[in-house]
Scaffold this motif. Structure first.
Motif, PDB file in Angstrom:
ATOM      1  N   ILE A   1       0.852  -1.192   0.000  1.00 54.81           N
ATOM      2  CA  ILE A   1       0.000   0.000   0.000  1.00 54.81           C
ATOM      3  C   ILE A   1       0.890   1.246   0.000  1.00 54.81           C
ATOM      4  O   ILE A   1       1.633   1.473   0.964  1.00 54.81           O
ATOM      5  CB  ILE A   1      -0.937   0.042   1.233  1.00 54.81           C
ATOM      6  CG1 ILE A   1      -1.561  -1.341   1.493  1.00 54.81           C
ATOM      7  CG2 ILE A   1      -1.976   1.124   1.064  1.00 54.81           C
ATOM      8  CD1 ILE A   1      -2.419  -1.862   0.397  1.00 54.81           C
ATOM      9  N   LYS A   2       0.811   2.007  -1.055  1.00 53.70           N
ATOM     10  CA  LYS A   2       1.572   3.259  -1.100  1.00 53.70           C
ATOM     11  C   LYS A   2       0.747   4.342  -0.402  1.00 53.70           C
ATOM     12  O   LYS A   2      -0.279   4.788  -0.920  1.00 53.70           O
ATOM     13  CB  LYS A   2       1.888   3.658  -2.532  1.00 53.70           C
ATOM     14  CG  LYS A   2       2.841   4.833  -2.614  1.00 53.70           C
ATOM     15  CD  LYS A   2       3.326   5.086  -4.032  1.00 53.70           C
ATOM     16  CE  LYS A   2       4.335   6.227  -4.059  1.00 53.70           C
ATOM     17  NZ  LYS A   2       4.828   6.494  -5.419  1.00 53.70           N
ATOM     18  N   ILE A   3       1.196   4.749   0.778  1.00 55.02           N
ATOM     19  CA  ILE A   3       0.447   5.709   1.584  1.00 55.02           C
ATOM     20  C   ILE A   3       0.535   7.089   0.927  1.00 55.02           C
ATOM     21  O   ILE A   3       1.633   7.537   0.550  1.00 55.02           O
ATOM     22  CB  ILE A   3       1.011   5.786   3.026  1.00 55.02           C
ATOM     23  CG1 ILE A   3       1.001   4.378   3.651  1.00 55.02           C
ATOM     24  CG2 ILE A   3       0.194   6.749   3.871  1.00 55.02           C
ATOM     25  CD1 ILE A   3      -0.348   3.712   3.710  1.00 55.02           C
ATOM     26  N   PRO A   4      -0.608   7.763   0.751  1.00 58.63           N
ATOM     27  CA  PRO A   4      -0.571   9.076   0.082  1.00 58.63           C
ATOM     28  C   PRO A   4       0.272  10.100   0.852  1.00 58.63           C
ATOM     29  O   PRO A   4       0.352  10.059   2.089  1.00 58.63           O
ATOM     30  CB  PRO A   4      -2.051   9.488   0.024  1.00 58.63           C
ATOM     31  CG  PRO A   4      -2.758   8.602   0.986  1.00 58.63           C
ATOM     32  CD  PRO A   4      -1.966   7.367   1.112  1.00 58.63           C
ATOM     33  N   GLU A   5       0.883  10.967   0.085  1.00 54.11           N
ATOM     34  CA  GLU A   5       1.763  11.975   0.676  1.00 54.11           C
ATOM     35  C   GLU A   5       0.987  12.842   1.661  1.00 54.11           C
ATOM     36  O   GLU A   5      -0.138  13.269   1.399  1.00 54.11           O
ATOM     37  CB  GLU A   5       2.353  12.856  -0.428  1.00 54.11           C
ATOM     38  CG  GLU A   5       3.392  13.847   0.072  1.00 54.11           C
ATOM     39  CD  GLU A   5       4.027  14.651  -1.053  1.00 54.11           C
ATOM     40  OE1 GLU A   5       4.813  15.556  -0.749  1.00 54.11           O
ATOM     41  OE2 GLU A   5       3.723  14.342  -2.232  1.00 54.11           O
ATOM     42  N   GLY A   6       1.588  13.079   2.821  1.00 54.68           N
ATOM     43  CA  GLY A   6       0.971  13.924   3.842  1.00 54.68           C
ATOM     44  C   GLY A   6       0.070  13.157   4.797  1.00 54.68           C
ATOM     45  O   GLY A   6      -0.551  13.779   5.675  1.00 54.68           O
ATOM     46  N   TYR A   7       0.014  11.814   4.672  1.00 53.54           N
ATOM     47  CA  TYR A   7      -0.862  11.011   5.545  1.00 53.54           C
ATOM     48  C   TYR A   7      -0.062   9.895   6.214  1.00 53.54           C
ATOM     49  O   TYR A   7       1.011   9.508   5.763  1.00 53.54           O
ATOM     50  CB  TYR A   7      -2.024  10.403   4.749  1.00 53.54           C
ATOM     51  CG  TYR A   7      -3.091  11.402   4.399  1.00 53.54           C
ATOM     52  CD1 TYR A   7      -4.227  11.532   5.183  1.00 53.54           C
ATOM     53  CD2 TYR A   7      -2.945  12.235   3.275  1.00 53.54           C
ATOM     54  CE1 TYR A   7      -5.206  12.454   4.871  1.00 53.54           C
ATOM     55  CE2 TYR A   7      -3.914  13.169   2.947  1.00 53.54           C
ATOM     56  CZ  TYR A   7      -5.045  13.275   3.752  1.00 53.54           C
ATOM     57  OH  TYR A   7      -6.001  14.204   3.447  1.00 53.54           O
TER      58      TYR A   7
ATOM     59  N   MET B   1       6.809  -0.969   7.471  1.00 55.91           N
ATOM     60  CA  MET B   1       6.834   0.245   6.659  1.00 55.91           C
ATOM     61  C   MET B   1       8.165   0.341   5.935  1.00 55.91           C
ATOM     62  O   MET B   1       9.229   0.262   6.557  1.00 55.91           O
ATOM     63  CB  MET B   1       6.624   1.490   7.515  1.00 55.91           C
ATOM     64  CG  MET B   1       5.224   1.697   8.022  1.00 55.91           C
ATOM     65  SD  MET B   1       3.990   1.991   6.715  1.00 55.91           S
ATOM     66  CE  MET B   1       4.645   3.450   5.885  1.00 55.91           C
ATOM     67  N   ASN B   2       8.116   0.489   4.632  1.00 57.27           N
ATOM     68  CA  ASN B   2       9.302   0.707   3.808  1.00 57.27           C
ATOM     69  C   ASN B   2       9.137   2.054   3.125  1.00 57.27           C
ATOM     70  O   ASN B   2       8.496   2.149   2.055  1.00 57.27           O
ATOM     71  CB  ASN B   2       9.455  -0.408   2.762  1.00 57.27           C
ATOM     72  CG  ASN B   2       9.684  -1.760   3.401  1.00 57.27           C
ATOM     73  OD1 ASN B   2      10.437  -1.874   4.359  1.00 57.27           O
ATOM     74  ND2 ASN B   2       9.025  -2.797   2.868  1.00 57.27           N
ATOM     75  N   GLY B   3       9.662   3.085   3.735  1.00 61.69           N
ATOM     76  CA  GLY B   3       9.468   4.432   3.194  1.00 61.69           C
ATOM     77  C   GLY B   3       7.995   4.794   3.282  1.00 61.69           C
ATOM     78  O   GLY B   3       7.399   4.783   4.363  1.00 61.69           O
TER      79      GLY B   3
END
Length: 653
Positions: free
Chosen positions: A571-577, A607-609
């Motif tokens: 899951i690529k977490i959206p920027e700022g969240y 978490m990887n980045g």
């Protein structure tokens, strides 16, 4: 199996001058004024108040016949059960004779209505042309008792016969009797708590065995149980003929030798030439390893030879090779002849579906010999020759994890024969049947409720077996439907952007996984809640089974096959969240037996980045779970359903 190997069971009944006996049914009747007592709660809809089976083997003009009587009386207390008994079918066919048939309805006020002959009807199945008879009951009211009995005269079944007495409803006055001439000795075994059959030592002119149960509790069906195999039943077989001192009449040693003689005879030169040409067409070549040889041979046979049911055409090897049509006997002949031509060492196995009848290693009866398998000692794998949706290494799963009769060729010089031994048929290991899912998810930068998803789904073993071997004959429209269906099961409204199938070649089954890749867009997984977003990450693995059990479990649990699931969600977490509740992902339930972890569901994250990697692994390394460990199984399998409910909270940093 009974019909196909009936010719194997041979014994000589001495035609001594036995006194002509009077069949038991001549003096059998029901009570003119029955006085049945029903012990039932108000909510009970059905009770069996009489359940009796009597069978007699008797000589008539030196021929042996069987007279079979079934007498039932059933109290009915609901419209549904009354509907069930509007028609009662009789076990009549063209090879039997219905000697007696009587039926009546006893109302709660004691009024008795006996069916006349006009209510005993004959009909014919349009498809099979089979003629059958049935009682047509009328005027049944709640609280009525339907009572009937019949007698059928037929060719004797003596090499192993199963009679099931237990059902889903309670029964009273349950009984079984078997009569035979004084020279024919039978053996019996009761299963699943049914009382044992005992000899009546007071019987003079006939041998007589009996079983009685004043009360037999009903057994309700439960999910994932071998219900039919768990009911109370009796199996009987003819064991001795005292008139000529013949023993072990029903024995696996005789079955083994007779089957060997039938299938392993010499092939004439003309048929051998045709067989060699057929094998060449399979692409089998010298130097291939046994696995590859067997895969190619099986695929060629099951692709090019049509299996027919019934009839005699296609029973012999040459007609099978000429017409490419075979009965089950012809198919067996083709496989065995090909194995022998290619010098593939094998053993023939006879067993039974463990859901219906568990093979008993201690009581030899042909009742257990219903299905064929081949076993290959060199590879330690099995093959089902007459099951066209099964492939080498993955026999029908309910024919594994049980016992079977192994028939093996033995040679002493030029003399060849067969031995039979009972061995366990091991299930295919969980590592061989794998459902692997890799899901990559990103969020639309302009609208976080929209996701771009790539689904990589691969499957091996039983999961692939029902698709991969047939991908070359599945129409393209159906392939598209199958492929898109994987995305639609996650989101019915998904927008498919691209799709691909890899390793669709049927020849790759057993060597490479069947692989589906889909890219789609979805708005089904994210909801906005103020300045936060709720991401239903658990739903990305698809809907999972949740097991409920309101009542105490009565039966052992039994799965079809052992299996493994690997799921990775990137899951690529959206920027700022950030993820506010990542620990909700962590689930860890397992069950160990004899020091080995055999059931497991475990999910965790890292978490990887900006990428949240979620792993959810699950396996079931055993098929059978005793009822005492049912809650442990339920906890593990419900863990996947619990993961389904995990919703991540995305909140601003």
């Amino acid at each position: 199996m009974k019909k196909s190997i009936s010719f194997l069971v041979f014994f000589i009944i001495a035609s001594t001058l036995l006194a002509q006996e009077i069949p038991f049914y001549k003096s059998y009747t029901w009570e003119a004024s029955p006085n049945f007592s029903v012990n039932a709660a108000d909510s009970t809809s059905i009770v069996g108040v009489k359940d009796k089976i009597i069978t007699e083997f008797i000589f008539e003009n030196k021929d042996l016949f069987e007279y079979y009587l079934e007498h039932k009386a059933v109290w009915l207390n609901s419209d549904e059960r009354i509907e069930d008994y509007n028609k009662v079918y009789l076990p009549y066919d063209n090879s039997s004779e219905l000697i007696v048939s009587k039926a009546r309805v006893i109302k709660s006020n004691g009024e008795i209505s006996e069916l006349d002959d006009s209510k005993i009807l004959t009909a014919k199945d349009d498809e099979t042309q089979r003629v059958y008879k049935f009682f047509a009951f009328e005027g049944i009211e709640k609280g009525s008792i339907v009572e009937y009995y019949y007698v059928v005269k037929r060719a004797p079944e003596y090499s192993g016969k199963r009679l099931t007495f237990q059902s889903y409803y309670d029964k009273q006055d349950v009984g079984f009797d078997l009569y035979s001439p004084s020279n024919l000795v039978f053996k019996f075994k009761s299963f699943n708590g049914l009382p044992e059959v005992v000899r009546d030592t007071l019987s003079e002119n006939k041998l007589h065995w009996t079983m009685r149960a004043a009360q037999l509790p009903g057994l309700e069906r439960e999910s994932q149980s071998a219900y039919n195999a768990s009911t109370g039943f009796v199996i009987f077989k003819l064991d001795e003929n005292l008139a000529n001192n013949t023993k072990d009449i029903t024995s696996y040693s005789k079955v083994s030798q007779n089957i060997y003689n039938y299938y392993y005879g010499e092939i004439d030169k003309k048929a051998q030439r045709k067989l060699n040409k057929f094998i060449d067409g399979a692409g089998v070549k010298a130097g291939m390893d046994t696995d590859e040889m067997l895969r190619k041979l099986e695929s060629h046979i099951k692709t090019n030879v049509y299996l027919r049911h019934g009839g005699n055409a296609g029973n012999d090897l040459e007609s099978v090779l000429n017409e490419k049509v075979a009965t089950s006997k012809g198919m067996m002949m083709l496989f065995i002849s090909a194995f022998n031509t290619l010098d593939i060492k094998h053993e023939l196995i006879l067993t039974s579906d463990r859901q219906e009848l568990k093979f008993d290693p201690e009581f030899e009866a042909n009742t257990f010999l219903n299905d064929y398998l081949f076993y290959f000692p060199k590879t330690d794998k099995y093959m089902a020759p007459t099951e066209f949706d099964s492939r080498y290494g993955f026999p029908p799963s309910y024919l594994t994890d049980t016992y079977g009769l192994h028939i093996k060729e033995v040679a002493l010089g030029d003399f060849k024969s067969a031995t039979g031994r009972i061995e366990y048929i091991n299930p295919v290991e969980a590592a061989e049947t794998v459902d692997k899912m890799i899901v990559d998810v990103s969020f639309d930068a302009e609208d976080l409720t929209k996701n771009a998803i790539q689904l990589n789904l691969s499957m091996t073993g039983y999961y692939a077996m029902y698709l991969q071997p047939f991908m070359n004959v599945i129409p393209q429209d159906n392939k598209t439907e199958i492929l898109e269906g994987f995305a639609k099961r996650l989101d019915e409204s998904a927008t498919i952007k691209s799709k691909e199938i890899k390793n669709a070649d049927p020849a790759l089954f057993g060597t490479k996984p069947l692989h589906f890749i889909l890219d789609f867009e979805s708005e089904a997984f994210v909801e906005k809640a103020g300045n936060r977003y709720l991401f239903k990450v658990g739903e990305l693995i698809g809907r999972q089974v949740q097991m409920y059990q309101d009542n105490e479990r009565k039966l052992p649990l039994e799965d079809e096959f052992t299996r493994t699931y690997y799921r990775t969600l990137n899951i690529k977490i959206p920027e700022g969240y950030r993820v506010a509740n990542a620990d909700d992902i962590n689930i860890d339930h397992s069950f160990s037996l004899d020091g080995e972890e055999v059931l497991m569901f475990k999910s965790f994250y890292e978490m990887n980045g900006d990428t949240l990697k979620i792993t959810a692994d699950e396996f079931y390394k055993i098929n059978k779970i005793s009822k005492e460990f049912y809650e442990d199984y339920r906890k593990v399998i419900n863990s996947a359903a619990d993961f389904n409910k995990v919703t991540l909270i995305l909140e601003p940093n």
